[in-house]
Design a protein around this motif. Structure first.
Motif, PDB file in Angstrom:
ATOM      1  N   ALA A 146       0.830  -1.203   0.000  1.00 31.95           N
ATOM      2  CA  ALA A 146       0.000   0.000   0.000  1.00 31.95           C
ATOM      3  C   ALA A 146       0.867   1.257   0.000  1.00 31.95           C
ATOM      4  O   ALA A 146       0.631   2.201  -0.765  1.00 31.95           O
ATOM      5  CB  ALA A 146      -0.928  -0.003   1.212  1.00 31.95           C
ATOM      6  N   LEU A 147       1.892   1.272   0.844  1.00 36.82           N
ATOM      7  CA  LEU A 147       2.773   2.433   0.944  1.00 36.82           C
ATOM      8  C   LEU A 147       3.516   2.682  -0.365  1.00 36.82           C
ATOM      9  O   LEU A 147       3.551   3.813  -0.875  1.00 36.82           O
ATOM     10  CB  LEU A 147       3.767   2.219   2.087  1.00 36.82           C
ATOM     11  CG  LEU A 147       4.762   3.356   2.337  1.00 36.82           C
ATOM     12  CD1 LEU A 147       4.038   4.650   2.693  1.00 36.82           C
ATOM     13  CD2 LEU A 147       5.750   2.966   3.427  1.00 36.82           C
ATOM     14  N   TYR A 185     -13.887   0.238   1.642  1.00 31.28           N
ATOM     15  CA  TYR A 185     -12.821   0.124   2.638  1.00 31.28           C
ATOM     16  C   TYR A 185     -13.417  -0.037   4.036  1.00 31.28           C
ATOM     17  O   TYR A 185     -12.959  -0.876   4.827  1.00 31.28           O
ATOM     18  CB  TYR A 185     -11.948   1.388   2.655  1.00 31.28           C
ATOM     19  CG  TYR A 185     -11.326   1.785   1.345  1.00 31.28           C
ATOM     20  CD1 TYR A 185     -10.312   1.035   0.765  1.00 31.28           C
ATOM     21  CD2 TYR A 185     -11.717   2.966   0.710  1.00 31.28           C
ATOM     22  CE1 TYR A 185      -9.711   1.429  -0.426  1.00 31.28           C
ATOM     23  CE2 TYR A 185     -11.129   3.371  -0.477  1.00 31.28           C
ATOM     24  CZ  TYR A 185     -10.129   2.606  -1.044  1.00 31.28           C
ATOM     25  OH  TYR A 185      -9.548   2.988  -2.218  1.00 31.28           O
ATOM     26  N   SER A 186     -14.414   0.798   4.340  1.00 32.58           N
ATOM     27  CA  SER A 186     -14.995   0.766   5.689  1.00 32.58           C
ATOM     28  C   SER A 186     -15.661  -0.573   5.981  1.00 32.58           C
ATOM     29  O   SER A 186     -15.602  -1.072   7.104  1.00 32.58           O
ATOM     30  CB  SER A 186     -15.986   1.913   5.879  1.00 32.58           C
ATOM     31  OG  SER A 186     -16.968   1.912   4.864  1.00 32.58           O
ATOM     32  N   GLU A 187     -16.293  -1.181   4.966  1.00 32.86           N
ATOM     33  CA  GLU A 187     -16.890  -2.507   5.160  1.00 32.86           C
ATOM     34  C   GLU A 187     -15.810  -3.543   5.471  1.00 32.86           C
ATOM     35  O   GLU A 187     -15.992  -4.413   6.325  1.00 32.86           O
ATOM     36  CB  GLU A 187     -17.662  -2.936   3.910  1.00 32.86           C
ATOM     37  CG  GLU A 187     -19.021  -2.301   3.740  1.00 32.86           C
ATOM     38  CD  GLU A 187     -19.722  -2.830   2.491  1.00 32.86           C
ATOM     39  OE1 GLU A 187     -20.589  -3.704   2.640  1.00 32.86           O
ATOM     40  OE2 GLU A 187     -19.381  -2.381   1.379  1.00 32.86           O
ATOM     41  N   VAL A 188     -14.694  -3.447   4.751  1.00 32.62           N
ATOM     42  CA  VAL A 188     -13.590  -4.374   4.992  1.00 32.62           C
ATOM     43  C   VAL A 188     -13.113  -4.271   6.436  1.00 32.62           C
ATOM     44  O   VAL A 188     -12.920  -5.277   7.130  1.00 32.62           O
ATOM     45  CB  VAL A 188     -12.416  -4.090   4.019  1.00 32.62           C
ATOM     46  CG1 VAL A 188     -11.178  -4.892   4.428  1.00 32.62           C
ATOM     47  CG2 VAL A 188     -12.810  -4.438   2.590  1.00 32.62           C
ATOM     48  N   LEU A 189     -12.962  -3.040   6.908  1.00 32.78           N
ATOM     49  CA  LEU A 189     -12.488  -2.818   8.277  1.00 32.78           C
ATOM     50  C   LEU A 189     -13.530  -3.228   9.313  1.00 32.78           C
ATOM     51  O   LEU A 189     -13.223  -3.910  10.293  1.00 32.78           O
ATOM     52  CB  LEU A 189     -12.109  -1.347   8.459  1.00 32.78           C
ATOM     53  CG  LEU A 189     -10.891  -0.861   7.662  1.00 32.78           C
ATOM     54  CD1 LEU A 189     -10.755   0.655   7.776  1.00 32.78           C
ATOM     55  CD2 LEU A 189      -9.611  -1.550   8.125  1.00 32.78           C
ATOM     56  N   ASN A 190     -14.779  -2.828   9.089  1.00 38.90           N
ATOM     57  CA  ASN A 190     -15.837  -3.089  10.073  1.00 38.90           C
ATOM     58  C   ASN A 190     -16.206  -4.567  10.177  1.00 38.90           C
ATOM     59  O   ASN A 190     -16.529  -5.075  11.253  1.00 38.90           O
ATOM     60  CB  ASN A 190     -17.084  -2.277   9.729  1.00 38.90           C
ATOM     61  CG  ASN A 190     -16.862  -0.775   9.894  1.00 38.90           C
ATOM     62  OD1 ASN A 190     -16.007  -0.360  10.667  1.00 38.90           O
ATOM     63  ND2 ASN A 190     -17.632   0.024   9.183  1.00 38.90           N
ATOM     64  N   ALA A 198      -5.318  -4.121   8.496  1.00 37.63           N
ATOM     65  CA  ALA A 198      -6.026  -2.855   8.707  1.00 37.63           C
ATOM     66  C   ALA A 198      -5.176  -1.639   8.363  1.00 37.63           C
ATOM     67  O   ALA A 198      -5.681  -0.636   7.848  1.00 37.63           O
ATOM     68  CB  ALA A 198      -6.504  -2.767  10.158  1.00 37.63           C
ATOM     69  N   THR A 199      -3.876  -1.707   8.643  1.00 35.08           N
ATOM     70  CA  THR A 199      -2.999  -0.575   8.325  1.00 35.08           C
ATOM     71  C   THR A 199      -2.965  -0.335   6.830  1.00 35.08           C
ATOM     72  O   THR A 199      -3.049   0.816   6.362  1.00 35.08           O
ATOM     73  CB  THR A 199      -1.570  -0.834   8.843  1.00 35.08           C
ATOM     74  OG1 THR A 199      -1.618  -1.134  10.235  1.00 35.08           O
ATOM     75  CG2 THR A 199      -0.681   0.375   8.615  1.00 35.08           C
ATOM     76  N   ALA A 200      -2.847  -1.403   6.046  1.00 39.07           N
ATOM     77  CA  ALA A 200      -2.817  -1.282   4.584  1.00 39.07           C
ATOM     78  C   ALA A 200      -4.132  -0.731   4.054  1.00 39.07           C
ATOM     79  O   ALA A 200      -4.141   0.160   3.183  1.00 39.07           O
ATOM     80  CB  ALA A 200      -2.521  -2.643   3.955  1.00 39.07           C
ATOM     81  N   ILE A 201      -5.249  -1.248   4.558  1.00 38.17           N
ATOM     82  CA  ILE A 201      -6.561  -0.770   4.111  1.00 38.17           C
ATOM     83  C   ILE A 201      -6.737   0.705   4.443  1.00 38.17           C
ATOM     84  O   ILE A 201      -7.217   1.501   3.624  1.00 38.17           O
ATOM     85  CB  ILE A 201      -7.697  -1.599   4.753  1.00 38.17           C
ATOM     86  CG1 ILE A 201      -7.650  -3.054   4.256  1.00 38.17           C
ATOM     87  CG2 ILE A 201      -9.062  -0.981   4.448  1.00 38.17           C
ATOM     88  CD1 ILE A 201      -7.931  -3.234   2.783  1.00 38.17           C
ATOM     89  N   SER A 202      -6.338   1.098   5.645  1.00 36.81           N
ATOM     90  CA  SER A 202      -6.467   2.493   6.058  1.00 36.81           C
ATOM     91  C   SER A 202      -5.637   3.418   5.172  1.00 36.81           C
ATOM     92  O   SER A 202      -6.086   4.509   4.799  1.00 36.81           O
ATOM     93  CB  SER A 202      -6.042   2.657   7.520  1.00 36.81           C
ATOM     94  OG  SER A 202      -6.898   1.915   8.372  1.00 36.81           O
ATOM     95  N   LEU A 203      -4.437   2.995   4.824  1.00 38.54           N
ATOM     96  CA  LEU A 203      -3.583   3.786   3.930  1.00 38.54           C
ATOM     97  C   LEU A 203      -4.256   3.988   2.575  1.00 38.54           C
ATOM     98  O   LEU A 203      -4.269   5.096   2.029  1.00 38.54           O
ATOM     99  CB  LEU A 203      -2.234   3.085   3.731  1.00 38.54           C
ATOM    100  CG  LEU A 203      -1.092   3.425   4.677  1.00 38.54           C
ATOM    101  CD1 LEU A 203       0.087   2.503   4.419  1.00 38.54           C
ATOM    102  CD2 LEU A 203      -0.665   4.877   4.514  1.00 38.54           C
TER     103      LEU A 203
END
Length: 239
Positions: A146-147, A185-190, A198-203
């Motif tokens: 992601a980075l 993204y939010s569905e993936v996290l929730n 989660a860090t990669a998804i948030s990025l």
């Protein structure tokens, strides 16, 4: 056909390189990846790759066996470099120029990661393979993917897996598992969906970088992806 993307980052798991082996690198699988990458390079797509090391060593599993977590993560980073060199060799056998850039300097075998250098290589048509994660323990190669994708201004992060996309539960264990064609993204996290950590998804969410999760073991899928065909699961939106 004009590709749908000019520059992509492909995330390959180390486990995918094993094929049917219990560990190590399958010559057949790595040759398949190299051929699929060549296909899209020939279309004019700029390709960067982040590769995992789980086929050789994983820091978390090493920690569970008594190896210090920081030491284990550094061992895992070195494993990714082994895979990066193997992929480089397979791609260059097909006549495609490549560069391996590592977050931990090891100048005898690879170049140190510098953003501008990576972008310049891509602009010259070289496949850039990023090794050693981000160089720090406690971060996965998903986060590194992601980075790096954000840093090089990739248009999409293509996460190669052994399954057809993102499911509501493990499709290997549960036949009734439902596949998502598109998810936010939010569905993936929730929902705790197994896409990336989660860090990669948030990025990706913070930088509006779409993710496509697809089965890389199906020949031609990478080409279909860059041609704009709907494959796997698209993760975007819902910021």
């Amino acid at each position: 056909m004009k590709p749908a993307f000019k520059r992509i980052l492909l995330k390959l798991s180390g486990e995918a390189l094993m094929g049917n082996e219990k560990f190590g690198i399958s010559g057949e699988i790595i040759s398949s990846f190299a051929s699929q990458i060549k296909e899209i390079v020939d279309m004019g797509v700029e390709v960067a790759v982040v590769i995992g090391g789980g086929n050789i060593f994983r820091g978390i599993s090493g920690a569970a066996k008594g190896v210090d977590r920081v030491t284990g993560d550094h061992m895992g980073m070195l494993a990714t470099v082994i895979n990066a060199l193997a992929l480089q060799n397979a791609i260059e056998k097909l006549g495609i120029s490549t560069r391996v850039l590592t977050a931990i300097e090891m100048q005898k075998i690879a170049e140190p990661y510098i953003k501008r250098r990576a972008i310049r290589h891509l602009e010259k048509g070289r496949v850039v393979i990023f090794g050693a994660g981000i160089g720090n323990p406690y971060f996965t190669t998903d986060t590194a993917a992601a980075l790096r994708a954000i840093e090089i201004n990739a248009e999409i992060l293509a996460k190669a897996t052994k399954v057809e996309g993102v499911y509501d539960k493990d499709p290997v264990k549960y036949k009734e598992a439902k596949k998502y064609d598109k998810v936010s993204y939010s569905e993936v996290l929730n929902k705790g969906l197994k896409v990336m950590d989660a860090t990669a998804i948030s990025l990706c969410m913070e930088n509006n970088l779409p993710i496509v999760v697809f089965n890389s073991l199906v020949e031609g899928n990478i080409k279909k992806l860059v041609e704009g065909e709907t494959i796997g699961t698209l993760v975007e939106g819902g910021k």
